[in-house]
Design an enzyme around this catalytic site. Structure first.
Site, short mmCIF file in Angstrom:
data_model
loop_
_atom_site.label_atom_id
_atom_site.label_comp_id
_atom_site.label_asym_id
_atom_site.label_seq_id
_atom_site.Cartn_x
_atom_site.Cartn_y
_atom_site.Cartn_z
N CYS A 1 -11.85 28.41 -20.37
CA CYS A 1 -13.08 29.08 -19.92
C CYS A 1 -14.01 28.14 -19.16
CB CYS A 1 -13.82 29.70 -21.10
SG CYS A 1 -14.43 28.49 -22.28
N ASP B 1 -15.89 25.69 -20.42
CA ASP B 1 -17.02 25.15 -21.20
C ASP B 1 -16.79 23.67 -21.48
OD1 ASP B 1 -18.09 27.68 -21.31
OD2 ASP B 1 -17.51 28.05 -23.39
N CYS C 1 -21.23 29.06 -21.40
CA CYS C 1 -21.84 30.36 -21.61
C CYS C 1 -22.89 30.30 -22.72
CB CYS C 1 -20.77 31.38 -21.98
SG CYS C 1 -19.98 31.04 -23.57
N CYS D 1 -15.92 29.15 -28.63
CA CYS D 1 -17.15 28.34 -28.50
C CYS D 1 -17.48 27.65 -29.83
CB CYS D 1 -18.32 29.21 -28.06
SG CYS D 1 -18.09 29.98 -26.45
#
Length: 128
Positions: free
Chosen positions: A37, A39, A63, A106
Site C-alpha cells: 500500500c 505506507d 493513510c 496498518c
C-alpha cells in the site's frame, strides 16, 4: 469504508509527531513499510537508564489508519518498560481504533515498528 471517531481524531490531531537524533544512544529507531500500500512508518523511542520508554515520536507517510496507528502506539508505549512495550499487539490497536479489516495491515506496521525500535535500542546498547 468509514473510519471510527478515534481514527479521525488521531489523523486530524496526531500525537507525538517528530524525530529524535538517531545518534543518541538512548534512542531506538525503526523504519518499516508496507510495499502493498506504500505506507512508511518511522517510529522512535527514548529510553531512560531504568529501561523505561520516557518519550516516543513518529513520522508516517500513509493513510489515516497508518497515521492513527502510529499516533496511538506512541501514546501507549510512554511509561512502559521495553518488555511491556513488546507485549503490545496489532490486535490491541485494531480493537482500540475499530479498524476495518482492509486496514489491519496498518496496525501490523505499528507493531513491527515498535519491535524494530526496541531492537535498535538494544543493539545500540549491547543488550542482546
Amino acid at each position: 469504508m468509514s473510519y471510527s471517531k478515534k481514527v479521525i481524531e488521531h489523523y486530524e490531531n496526531p500525537k507525538n509527531v517528530g524525530s529524535f537524533s538517531k545518534s543518541d544512544s538512548t534512542v531506538g529507531t525503526s523504519l518499516v513499510g508496507a510495499p502493498s500500500c506504500g505506507d512508511v512508518m518511522k517510529l522512535q523511542i527514548k529510553v531512560n537508564k531504568k529501561g523505561i520508554i520516557e518519550d516516543a515520536c513518529f513520522k508516517t507517510f500513509g493513510c489515516g489508519s497508518a497515521i492513527a496507528s502510529s499516533s496511538l502506539m506512541t501514546e501507549w508505549v510512554k511509561g512502559k518498560s521495553l518488555d511491556q512495550a513488546m507485549q503490545i499487539k496489532n490486535t490491541h490497536i485494531v480493537k482500540e481504533l475499530a479498524l476495518p479489516p482492509v486496514k489491519i495491515h496498518c496496525s501490523i506496521l505499528a507493531e513491527d515498528a515498535i519491535k524494530s525500535a526496541i531492537e535498535d535500542y538494544k543493539n545500540k546498547n549491547h543488550l542482546n
